[in-house]
Write a protein that holds these residues in place. Structure first.
Motif, PDB file in Angstrom:
ATOM      1  N   VAL A 254      31.307  45.910  38.486  1.00  0.00           N
ATOM      2  CA  VAL A 254      31.922  47.066  39.145  1.00  0.00           C
ATOM      3  C   VAL A 254      33.422  46.829  39.306  1.00  0.00           C
ATOM      4  CG1 VAL A 254      32.011  48.411  41.282  1.00  0.00           C
ATOM      5  CG2 VAL A 254      29.803  47.756  40.306  1.00  0.00           C
ATOM      6  N   THR A 255      33.789  45.635  39.744  1.00  0.00           N
ATOM      7  CA  THR A 255      35.206  45.293  39.908  1.00  0.00           C
ATOM      8  C   THR A 255      35.937  45.346  38.560  1.00  0.00           C
ATOM      9  OG1 THR A 255      34.740  43.920  41.835  1.00  0.00           O
ATOM     10  CG2 THR A 255      36.817  43.491  40.675  1.00  0.00           C
ATOM     11  N   ILE A 256      35.305  44.801  37.536  1.00  0.00           N
ATOM     12  CA  ILE A 256      35.916  44.827  36.196  1.00  0.00           C
ATOM     13  C   ILE A 256      36.142  46.271  35.766  1.00  0.00           C
ATOM     14  CG2 ILE A 256      35.521  44.332  33.749  1.00  0.00           C
ATOM     15  CD1 ILE A 256      36.341  41.863  35.349  1.00  0.00           C
TER      16      ILE A 256
ATOM     17  N   MET B 131      33.364  39.753  30.676  1.00  0.00           N
ATOM     18  CA  MET B 131      34.543  39.657  31.536  1.00  0.00           C
ATOM     19  C   MET B 131      34.185  39.311  32.973  1.00  0.00           C
ATOM     20  SD  MET B 131      36.837  42.762  30.005  1.00  0.00           S
ATOM     21  CE  MET B 131      38.226  42.499  31.075  1.00  0.00           C
ATOM     22  N   ALA B 132      33.100  39.892  33.474  1.00  0.00           N
ATOM     23  CA  ALA B 132      32.716  39.611  34.866  1.00  0.00           C
ATOM     24  C   ALA B 132      32.426  38.126  35.039  1.00  0.00           C
ATOM     25  CB  ALA B 132      31.504  40.448  35.257  1.00  0.00           C
ATOM     26  N   ARG B 133      31.745  37.561  34.070  1.00  0.00           N
ATOM     27  CA  ARG B 133      31.431  36.128  34.149  1.00  0.00           C
ATOM     28  C   ARG B 133      32.719  35.299  33.999  1.00  0.00           C
ATOM     29  NH1 ARG B 133      28.206  34.675  29.581  1.00  0.00           N
ATOM     30  NH2 ARG B 133      27.301  36.714  29.900  1.00  0.00           N
TER      31      ARG B 133
ATOM     32  N   GLU C 204      39.900  50.644  34.695  1.00  0.00           N
ATOM     33  CA  GLU C 204      40.315  52.035  34.901  1.00  0.00           C
ATOM     34  C   GLU C 204      41.752  52.097  35.420  1.00  0.00           C
ATOM     35  OE1 GLU C 204      39.080  54.914  33.980  1.00  0.00           O
ATOM     36  OE2 GLU C 204      37.408  53.842  33.060  1.00  0.00           O
ATOM     37  N   ILE C 205      42.092  51.203  36.334  1.00  0.00           N
ATOM     38  CA  ILE C 205      43.468  51.159  36.863  1.00  0.00           C
ATOM     39  C   ILE C 205      44.453  50.796  35.751  1.00  0.00           C
ATOM     40  CG2 ILE C 205      45.030  49.890  38.406  1.00  0.00           C
ATOM     41  CD1 ILE C 205      42.578  49.698  40.367  1.00  0.00           C
ATOM     42  N   LEU C 206      44.110  49.779  34.962  1.00  0.00           N
ATOM     43  CA  LEU C 206      44.975  49.387  33.847  1.00  0.00           C
ATOM     44  C   LEU C 206      45.117  50.529  32.841  1.00  0.00           C
ATOM     45  CD1 LEU C 206      43.690  45.738  33.308  1.00  0.00           C
ATOM     46  CD2 LEU C 206      45.927  46.418  34.224  1.00  0.00           C
TER      47      LEU C 206
END
Length: 102
Positions: free
Chosen positions: A12-14, A3-5, A19-21
């Motif tokens: 970290v952002t992913i 996903m990061a790619r 977590e927010i989702l």
């Protein structure tokens, strides 16, 4: 796909976004990723959905398992979509005893 790619951002952002989702009930967090949220996030897929998952592999397993069975034998099968495929593959036998566990 990572996903990061895919989204050209950091892992970290992913993780934070997932977590927010998850906190909003939009996804169910799993080790290393997330699954779409369902009513009751931990609910199993339906039987029809499970039968479709890895269908080719289940049919290959069923064919191999059936090829190991001989007329006159007893076959014990537990519940599951792969074992259902095995039971179907045994339809052409005339003299086997099929025991199903609950």
């Amino acid at each position: 796909m990572d996903m990061a790619r895919k989204f050209e951002t950091s892992q970290v952002t992913i993780r934070k976004d997932l977590e927010i989702l998850h906190a909003h009930g939009l996804v169910h967090r799993t080790h290393g990723g997330a699954l779409p949220a369902r009513q009751g996030a931990l609910e199993d897929p339906t039987l029809r959905e499970k039968e479709k998952l890895h269908r080719k592999e289940k049919l290959r397993i069923a064919d191999v398992a059936a090829s190991l069975v001989k007329e006159g034998q007893v076959v014990i099968l537990d519940s599951g979509t792969t074992t259902t495929a095995i039971a179907r593959a045994l339809r052409n036998f005339h003299n086997i005893r099929l025991l199903l566990t609950p």
